[in-house]
Design a protein around this motif. Structure first.
Motif, PDB file in Angstrom:
ATOM      1  N   PRO A 238     -65.747  14.945  20.920  1.00  0.00           N
ATOM      2  CA  PRO A 238     -64.950  15.489  22.430  1.00  0.00           C
ATOM      3  C   PRO A 238     -63.874  16.384  22.041  1.00  0.00           C
ATOM      4  O   PRO A 238     -63.406  16.104  21.074  1.00  0.00           O
ATOM      5  CB  PRO A 238     -63.443  14.071  22.954  1.00  0.00           C
ATOM      6  CG  PRO A 238     -63.601  12.946  21.441  1.00  0.00           C
ATOM      7  CD  PRO A 238     -64.869  13.431  20.436  1.00  0.00           C
ATOM      8  N   ASP A 239     -64.542  17.688  22.547  1.00  0.00           N
ATOM      9  CA  ASP A 239     -63.383  18.718  22.106  1.00  0.00           C
ATOM     10  C   ASP A 239     -62.788  18.782  23.717  1.00  0.00           C
ATOM     11  O   ASP A 239     -63.131  19.089  25.003  1.00  0.00           O
ATOM     12  CB  ASP A 239     -65.119  20.129  22.704  1.00  0.00           C
ATOM     13  CG  ASP A 239     -63.683  21.503  22.752  1.00  0.00           C
ATOM     14  OD1 ASP A 239     -62.963  21.299  22.273  1.00  0.00           O
ATOM     15  OD2 ASP A 239     -65.173  22.264  23.121  1.00  0.00           O
ATOM     16  N   ARG A 240     -61.748  18.000  23.360  1.00  0.00           N
ATOM     17  CA  ARG A 240     -60.746  18.158  24.362  1.00  0.00           C
ATOM     18  C   ARG A 240     -59.877  19.620  24.802  1.00  0.00           C
ATOM     19  O   ARG A 240     -59.835  19.281  26.221  1.00  0.00           O
ATOM     20  CB  ARG A 240     -59.760  17.181  23.592  1.00  0.00           C
ATOM     21  CG  ARG A 240     -59.811  15.948  23.269  1.00  0.00           C
ATOM     22  CD  ARG A 240     -58.811  15.253  22.728  1.00  0.00           C
ATOM     23  NE  ARG A 240     -57.445  14.610  23.415  1.00  0.00           N
ATOM     24  CZ  ARG A 240     -56.940  13.984  23.973  1.00  0.00           C
ATOM     25  NH1 ARG A 240     -57.611  12.524  24.115  1.00  0.00           N
ATOM     26  NH2 ARG A 240     -55.884  13.916  23.896  1.00  0.00           N
ATOM     27  N   ASN A 241     -60.172  20.094  24.189  1.00  0.00           N
ATOM     28  CA  ASN A 241     -59.785  21.750  24.283  1.00  0.00           C
ATOM     29  C   ASN A 241     -60.406  21.826  25.813  1.00  0.00           C
ATOM     30  O   ASN A 241     -60.535  22.691  26.477  1.00  0.00           O
ATOM     31  CB  ASN A 241     -59.513  22.832  22.851  1.00  0.00           C
ATOM     32  CG  ASN A 241     -58.029  22.057  22.366  1.00  0.00           C
ATOM     33  OD1 ASN A 241     -57.398  21.211  22.625  1.00  0.00           O
ATOM     34  ND2 ASN A 241     -58.489  22.508  20.524  1.00  0.00           N
ATOM     35  N   ASP A 242     -62.209  22.320  25.263  1.00  0.00           N
ATOM     36  CA  ASP A 242     -62.402  22.557  26.142  1.00  0.00           C
ATOM     37  C   ASP A 242     -62.469  22.226  27.147  1.00  0.00           C
ATOM     38  O   ASP A 242     -62.343  22.680  28.596  1.00  0.00           O
ATOM     39  CB  ASP A 242     -64.413  22.316  25.455  1.00  0.00           C
ATOM     40  CG  ASP A 242     -64.590  23.124  26.516  1.00  0.00           C
ATOM     41  OD1 ASP A 242     -64.752  24.531  27.241  1.00  0.00           O
ATOM     42  OD2 ASP A 242     -66.001  22.183  26.490  1.00  0.00           O
ATOM     43  N   TRP A 243     -62.152  20.664  27.285  1.00  0.00           N
ATOM     44  CA  TRP A 243     -62.100  19.454  28.813  1.00  0.00           C
ATOM     45  C   TRP A 243     -61.138  20.210  29.718  1.00  0.00           C
ATOM     46  O   TRP A 243     -60.884  20.747  30.667  1.00  0.00           O
ATOM     47  CB  TRP A 243     -61.861  18.344  27.950  1.00  0.00           C
ATOM     48  CG  TRP A 243     -62.974  17.332  28.486  1.00  0.00           C
ATOM     49  CD1 TRP A 243     -64.174  18.384  27.916  1.00  0.00           C
ATOM     50  CD2 TRP A 243     -62.868  16.632  27.349  1.00  0.00           C
ATOM     51  NE1 TRP A 243     -65.388  17.186  27.141  1.00  0.00           N
ATOM     52  CE2 TRP A 243     -63.942  16.279  27.493  1.00  0.00           C
ATOM     53  CE3 TRP A 243     -62.237  15.364  27.165  1.00  0.00           C
ATOM     54  CZ2 TRP A 243     -64.662  14.418  26.989  1.00  0.00           C
ATOM     55  CZ3 TRP A 243     -62.607  14.386  26.630  1.00  0.00           C
ATOM     56  CH2 TRP A 243     -63.646  13.807  26.024  1.00  0.00           C
ATOM     57  N   MET A 244     -59.746  21.024  29.202  1.00  0.00           N
ATOM     58  CA  MET A 244     -58.385  21.065  29.616  1.00  0.00           C
ATOM     59  C   MET A 244     -58.453  22.511  29.778  1.00  0.00           C
ATOM     60  O   MET A 244     -58.285  23.053  31.182  1.00  0.00           O
ATOM     61  CB  MET A 244     -57.393  20.931  28.355  1.00  0.00           C
ATOM     62  CG  MET A 244     -56.927  19.706  28.403  1.00  0.00           C
ATOM     63  SD  MET A 244     -56.981  18.455  29.670  1.00  0.00           S
ATOM     64  CE  MET A 244     -58.121  17.849  30.482  1.00  0.00           C
TER      65      MET A 244
END
Length: 193
Positions: A86-92
């Motif tokens: 998961p690319d949490r930074n991209d999601w945010m």
């Protein structure tokens, strides 16, 4: 009498030849019949094998079609960020971009909790749940609904809205707190975890 004897001998020879011819014909017919039955049996076996091959071919085609559909779904889920790390930074970043593009007051606040495994017994793959709480204030009903609709259309992250608490204040408008659950599936788990 000699003509009659000659005629009888010729008739006897002709009858013997005829009987031999009839016997040979009967043997040939029996032989051909046996050969025909053998060929029919071979043809039936061949037809049975061909039917089995057609059935297997049809099953393989259906398997290939299903595999093609599953591949498409797998690629779609990978592109959405559901499968893989998961690319949490991209999601945010995308969440913030969508919020800014909605031209709402700059008061979006969110908390992104660490990922937790949904079910540890899922074999070589782990489904992770990422909980996000976001708070909005100073907007009206229409702006909130437009933002949520835009989020659904543009965010491209698999999520569920667990719930929203909405309070209306006279001076500041709506006070909204929503909890979203985002999901991802990691690849093969290391060490069975």
């Amino acid at each position: 009498m000699s003509d009659l004897t000659t005629l009888l001998k010729a008739s006897k020879s002709a009858l013997i030849a005829l009987a031999a011819s009839v016997a040979a014909s009967c043997l040939l017919i029996v032989s051909l019949h046996g050969h025909l039955e053998k060929r029919e049996s071979q043809i039936e076996k061949l037809e049975s094998r061909l039917t089995a091959m057609r059935t297997e071919d049809q099953r393989n085609r259906l398997d290939l079609e299903a595999a093609g559909k599953l591949k498409g779904q797998y690629l779609r889920l990978t592109n959405l960020g559901f499968i893989g790390e998961p690319d949490r930074n991209d999601w945010m970043q995308r969440l913030e971009d969508i919020y800014r593009a909605s031209r709402l007051p700059a008061n979006l606040r969110y908390t992104f909790l660490p990922a937790r495994a949904v079910d540890e017994r899922s074999g070589n793959y782990r489904i992770l749940r990422h909980e996000l709480t976001m708070e909005l204030s100073g907007i009206d009903d229409t702006e909130f609904l437009d933002f949520m609709e835009r989020l659904s259309a543009e965010w491209q992250v698999p999520y569920l809205v667990q719930g929203c608490q909405i309070a209306r204040e006279q001076e500041t408008g709506l006070q909204i707190g929503c909890t979203l659950q985002l999901y991802s599936m990691s690849g093969k788990a290391k060490g069975g975890t």
